[in-house]
Design an enzyme around this catalytic site. Structure first.
Site, PDB file in Angstrom:
ATOM      1  N   GLY A   1      10.060   4.124   4.782  1.00  0.00           N
ATOM      2  CA  GLY A   1      11.203   4.195   3.868  1.00  0.00           C
ATOM      3  C   GLY A   1      11.093   5.365   2.901  1.00  0.00           C
ATOM      4  N   THR A   2       9.901   5.608   2.420  1.00  0.00           N
ATOM      5  CA  THR A   2       9.717   6.681   1.444  1.00  0.00           C
ATOM      6  C   THR A   2      10.094   8.032   2.032  1.00  0.00           C
ATOM      7  OG1 THR A   2       8.067   5.545   0.098  1.00  0.00           O
ATOM      8  CG2 THR A   2       7.962   7.951   0.127  1.00  0.00           C
TER       9      THR A   2
ATOM     10  N   ASN B   1      14.150  -3.374  -5.444  1.00  0.00           N
ATOM     11  CA  ASN B   1      12.904  -3.905  -4.902  1.00  0.00           C
ATOM     12  C   ASN B   1      12.136  -4.759  -5.892  1.00  0.00           C
ATOM     13  OD1 ASN B   1      12.687  -1.269  -6.106  1.00  0.00           O
ATOM     14  ND2 ASN B   1      10.526  -1.271  -5.543  1.00  0.00           N
TER      15      ASN B   1
ATOM     16  N   GLN C   1      15.214  -3.222   1.212  1.00  0.00           N
ATOM     17  CA  GLN C   1      15.074  -4.638   0.852  1.00  0.00           C
ATOM     18  C   GLN C   1      16.289  -5.462   1.243  1.00  0.00           C
ATOM     19  OE1 GLN C   1      12.335  -5.906  -0.170  1.00  0.00           O
ATOM     20  NE2 GLN C   1      11.151  -4.171  -0.982  1.00  0.00           N
TER      21      GLN C   1
ATOM     22  N   SER D   1      13.070   0.362   6.452  1.00  0.00           N
ATOM     23  CA  SER D   1      11.617   0.447   6.603  1.00  0.00           C
ATOM     24  C   SER D   1      11.141  -0.661   7.518  1.00  0.00           C
ATOM     25  CB  SER D   1      10.968   0.307   5.224  1.00  0.00           C
ATOM     26  OG  SER D   1       9.593   0.008   5.360  1.00  0.00           O
TER      27      SER D   1
ATOM     28  N   HIS E   1       8.097  -2.213   7.910  1.00  0.00           N
ATOM     29  CA  HIS E   1       7.178  -3.281   7.521  1.00  0.00           C
ATOM     30  C   HIS E   1       7.804  -4.301   6.582  1.00  0.00           C
ATOM     31  CE1 HIS E   1       5.729  -2.106   3.348  1.00  0.00           C
ATOM     32  NE2 HIS E   1       6.350  -1.018   3.706  1.00  0.00           N
TER      33      HIS E   1
ATOM     34  N   THR F   1       4.732  14.473  16.554  1.00  0.00           N
ATOM     35  CA  THR F   1       4.786  13.555  17.696  1.00  0.00           C
ATOM     36  C   THR F   1       5.275  12.190  17.229  1.00  0.00           C
ATOM     37  OG1 THR F   1       2.992  14.712  18.802  1.00  0.00           O
ATOM     38  CG2 THR F   1       3.406  12.449  19.500  1.00  0.00           C
TER      39      THR F   1
ATOM     40  N   CYS G   1       4.367  -0.784  -4.750  1.00  0.00           N
ATOM     41  CA  CYS G   1       4.249   0.677  -4.787  1.00  0.00           C
ATOM     42  C   CYS G   1       3.828   1.194  -6.144  1.00  0.00           C
ATOM     43  CB  CYS G   1       5.561   1.331  -4.416  1.00  0.00           C
ATOM     44  SG  CYS G   1       6.116   0.844  -2.794  1.00  0.00           S
TER      45      CYS G   1
END
Lengths: 400, 400
Positions: free
Chosen positions: A70-71, A158, A192, A212, A214, A250, A339
């Site tokens: 996401g970042t 978040n 989120q 994102s 995860h 890659t 974070c």
């Protein structure tokens, strides 16, 4: 008992997602850019995942770029647009590009904006939320300038879980664009939101959107940026011509396959059903905490709020101490966001919303997930009551 | 028979690496930034991996930054230094920072340098290789200017496998630095070197070094940048304060654990042994091809060459046709590098070395790995002979 109530920090990899990705850690190890059969197996898998993500967002595969999370997707959205607009066609008044955002964005947006600002690469307007943590479309409209090129507003915050009126802002910007020479592109960080809210980019009227892996049952290290076909995006990581020449490196094939599968899983089971189930449990949690613990307040709007988020301000105690006490009885929660947990600074979200350092330091975020049960919530409330009582007895911060 | 001779494009995940990472796709799913027990398990694993990578490079854990891969690490090295030097302490002559690199770097370096150049952010010198594909320390020395802040030279070229004299360049730069006001930092992209060559950063006299997971038995989507403690690196992805505040974004825990394990595996089994075994097989391959196929040349130096690389120029045939024919009999090889296979442009490495478009289009890279056998090489030679013969018979390019 072990109770994980920190789903907004990260979520377990879902079984069907793990099953989908494993072959790509085994026999299907090819590089998608290779033209031989090993490469083609990987290429096919990456493009299938791109289609899965596109379908989840009601968009097209060529509008999806896979990133390392996401970042990076947020960075790409903001710098990808501002890089273009700093030169390119956008030369209306020889001024810097102007970006509108909120003071309660994720740091991936805020720090990127601050970087652009400090380096004289863009002019930024940071909108202040109201006392519910909400931004209005009127605020965004008022901030629009001739040189505005981008607005970026987080879909679900978040920390306090408030839902911003993305669709309303999107529609307003669309109308504004009809009368403008240069278009304003609209980005939302939907990291989120993906599990519980509509993610249809046409419905939301957004031009760019971040997800994102995860946070939705895929592993860490994978994310994606949706960008509407006409968005003049520029790459921020240079090298090979992967990802339609918009993101070098890659491809993280196993991660991409996982993200594709995770979005398919979300799409198959309607978000309304997930939202309703989680909301019920979350409301039970909030109601009991507000009723059974004294001197506690909910942070952020109760109405416009993600179904899985409960963020409380417990007066006269340190959030950090609550967290550590909860951890001792097996309960995972969070102060601020994961974070920012490395920093001791008070939450910028709570500060912008309440301007009260004590509130920032005394607040705890609980975020529920698909596996959260009523028993876990009951166990949490029981322990929370004991912990808050004990901490207040020894607290230097005040009464109780 | 299936024969994979494209290890430089990507390599299978090693069994012990897969075993190490799996728990992080299962129960150990915490976010390393969370202070509760789930988070601490992840944090411990990330820091263990950092130590493993550090030990592999004979460096310290605080000198290792995990990235999304080799490309991002290369970007971080070049832009991280130039960002700093464009302002910061470096203001010797108010000139732009100067970077020395070679014309045969990986695109992750070249495209980044071109970006800086085009945007007037740096001045770049691209050193031309000799007819063996080699750069000399004298060339680097000659290119040094007052405003030089960085030299970046690839350790093992990803196409023709030549080994650049990194240690000699590093020692020369160290000497230069003794007489300079501002230091020149020395970076090497060691992505293709990690398996077969010394990776001790002190021995190499480098300040920054890039490695990539998927070239050494970890999955795609993870890499690392080594940076000597005194290097004034600046982040290029903004957001949270992860990775010592030098790389924002939730850590790719499973990938990091995998990279740590992969470096440990390499360190445990001495590189000299791997190199010797692979070299023997590779030399057998090269010798037979040069002897048994007419009108074929080896690209790049034979002496200063990675033990696993064989890159041939087959006259009068198209590399693409050879590749497709090889694929039909189950053999994976590559024309140019995988990263550039999407483009139809001739290899920049071969063009810079030989300045011969036909040679660039008629060349094929074979890269061996730990599981390559003599039977596979024999099978490949047998097929290669038939294929080259057949293609030359129908070739519009010339005789034979």
């Amino acid at each position: 008992m072990k109770v994980y109530l920190d789903y907004s920090a990260t979520s377990p990899v879902k079984n069907e997602v793990k099953k989908a990705l494993l072959p790509f850690l085994e026999n299907n190890f090819g590089n998608p850019s290779s033209i031989h059969s090993w490469g083609q197996v990987a290429r096919t898998a990456v493009e299938k995942a791109r289609t899965q993500v596109a379908e989840f967002l009601n968009s097209k595969p060529e509008e999806i770029i896979f990133t390392s999370g996401g970042t990076e997707a947020d960075n790409l959205a903001v710098r990808g647009i501002s890089n273009w607009s700093a030169k390119g066609k956008f030369q209306i008044s020889n001024s810097k590009p102007h970006i509108i955002t909120s003071a309660i964005e994720h740091y991936a947006i805020l720090r990127t904006c601050e970087y652009l600002e400090k380096n004289n690469l863009a002019e930024i307007t940071y909108l202040k939320p109201n006392k519910e943590g909400l931004i209005t479309k009127e605020q965004v409209k008022k901030a629009v300038k001739k040189n505005t090129v981008l607005a970026s507003v987080i879909y679900v915050n978040n920390e306090i879980g408030v839902i911003q009126p993305i669709r309303e802002i999107g529609k307003m910007i669309e109308k504004e664009n009809e009368k403008r020479e240069n278009k304003i592109y609209f980005h939302t960080d939907a990291v989120q939101a993906a599990e519980y809210l509509p993610m249809n980019v046409d419905f939301l009227h957004v031009d760019l959107l971040t997800i994102s892996g995860h946070k939705i049952g895929a592993p860490k290290g994978i994310g994606a940026l949706y960008f509407r076909k006409d968005v003049p995006l520029r790459k921020i990581i240079f090298g090979g011509e992967q990802e339609m020449n918009l993101r070098a490196g890659t491809e993280n094939v196993a991660g991409i396959v996982a993200l594709g599968k995770a979005t398919e899983v979300l799409r198959d089971k309607k978000y309304e059903i997930r939202a309703e189930k989680t909301l019920k449990l979350r409301d039970y949690f909030i109601d009991r905490v507000l009723k059974e613990i004294s001197e506690v307040e909910l942070n952020g709007s109760r109405q416009s709020r993600s179904p899985n988020n409960a963020n409380f301000y417990f007066k006269y105690v340190e959030g950090e101490s609550i967290l550590l006490s909860l951890d001792l009885v097996g309960i995972a929660a969070s102060s601020g966001s994961a974070c920012t947990s490395l920093s001791l600074k008070p939450s910028h979200v709570l500060m912008a919303t309440y301007n009260n350092a004590e509130r920032s330091h005394g607040s705890i975020r609980f975020t529920l997930g698909e596996k959260t049960t009523k028993e876990e919530i009951d166990y949490t409330i029981t322990n929370l009551k004991t912990i808050i009582k004990r901490l207040r007895e020894i607290s230097p911060l005040g009464v109780k």
